[in-house]
Scaffold this active site. Structure first.
Site, PDB file in Angstrom:
ATOM      1  N   GLY A 164      -4.210  -1.157  -2.421  1.00  0.00           N
ATOM      2  CA  GLY A 164      -3.724  -0.632  -1.262  1.00  0.00           C
ATOM      3  C   GLY A 164      -3.206   0.574  -1.380  1.00  0.00           C
ATOM      4  CD  GLN A 183       1.423   4.018  -1.955  1.00  0.00           C
ATOM      5  OE1 GLN A 183       0.717   3.504  -1.289  1.00  0.00           O
ATOM      6  NE2 GLN A 183       1.838   3.728  -3.067  1.00  0.00           N
ATOM      7  CB  CYS A 195       4.427   0.044  -5.318  1.00  0.00           C
ATOM      8  SG  CYS A 195       4.038   1.105  -4.274  1.00  0.00           S
ATOM      9  CG  LEU A 196      -1.398   2.331  -6.668  1.00  0.00           C
ATOM     10  CD1 LEU A 196      -2.787   2.844  -5.834  1.00  0.00           C
ATOM     11  CD2 LEU A 196      -1.694   2.105  -7.931  1.00  0.00           C
ATOM     12  CG  HIS A 244       3.237  -3.350  -0.448  1.00  0.00           C
ATOM     13  ND1 HIS A 244       3.759  -3.656  -1.578  1.00  0.00           N
ATOM     14  CD2 HIS A 244       2.967  -1.915  -0.516  1.00  0.00           C
ATOM     15  CE1 HIS A 244       3.698  -2.600  -2.709  1.00  0.00           C
ATOM     16  NE2 HIS A 244       3.416  -1.549  -1.952  1.00  0.00           N
ATOM     17  CD  GLU A 245      -0.466  -0.371   0.821  1.00  0.00           C
ATOM     18  OE1 GLU A 245       0.011   0.468   1.046  1.00  0.00           O
ATOM     19  OE2 GLU A 245      -0.638  -1.235  -0.372  1.00  0.00           O
ATOM     20  CG  HIS A 268       3.936   2.202   1.080  1.00  0.00           C
ATOM     21  ND1 HIS A 268       4.976   2.874   0.372  1.00  0.00           N
ATOM     22  CD2 HIS A 268       3.358   1.460   0.370  1.00  0.00           C
ATOM     23  CE1 HIS A 268       4.735   2.318  -0.755  1.00  0.00           C
ATOM     24  NE2 HIS A 268       3.592   1.404  -0.923  1.00  0.00           N
TER      25      HIS A 268
HETATM   26 NI    NI Z   1       2.957   0.370  -2.491  1.00  0.00          NI
END
Ligand code: NI
Length: 167
Positions: free
Chosen positions: A46, A51, A93-94, A135-136, A139
């Protein structure tokens, strides 16, 4: 399509609230395709616009398998219902590479979003996809998975994260 640089903590754009997309344009579609390519390249399941440094309400996800990919590209996604039942899943998380933690969230959610053709849709998610979409969308509201941890766990993880970020 292009792989975009992924922004890591600590960076203020990850704490900002993304703004609704008013018109689905070719630029919107291009950004969603670039986000998908960036997510697959990472690899991750995701990615939210914050991000990659954009403050538009856009997310991409793929919780499918290599054999059966399931790409979601969502514009203005919002949770419209969530179950009382919760589920605890390990999340990463990236933007916080190398740090995972178990997060408790509603087990099933329903979401409304606009698709890449500009059409409003609803979907229901459970399991990994349910955790991923929550989660997304977090963000887009400047919220990260570490915010769902107890203060003690969050502080411990944050110290480790900052140590790695400085290294
Ligand atoms: Ni994330």
């Amino acid at each position: 399509m292009a792989v975009l640089p992924i922004i890591h903590v600590p960076n203020d754009v990850l704490r900002q609230t993304a703004k609704p997309v008013l018109d689905v344009t070719n630029e919107t579609r291009q950004l969603l395709d670039d986000m998908a390519e960036t997510m697959y390249d990472a690899p991750g399941i995701g990615l939210a616009a914050n991000q990659i440094g954009s403050l538009e309400r856009l997310i991409v996800m793929d919780c499918g398998s290599d054999d059966a990919p399931e790409l979601w590209q969502m514009i203005n996604p919002e949770i419209i219902w969530s179950s009382d039942e919760t589920a605890k899943l390990e999340e990463g998380c990236l933007s916080i590479p190398g740090h995972n933690a178990e997060v408790t969230r509603p087990a099933i959610v329903r979401a409304r979003y606009t698709n890449i053709d500009g059409i409003e849709q609803e979907m229901e998610a459970e399991g990994l996809l349910a955790a991923c979409i929550q989660h997304e969308i977090d963000h887009l509201n400047g919220v990260m998975f570490i915010d769902h941890l107890s203060r003690l766990k969050r502080n411990m993880m944050w110290k480790r994260v900052l140590k790695t970020a400085r290294a």
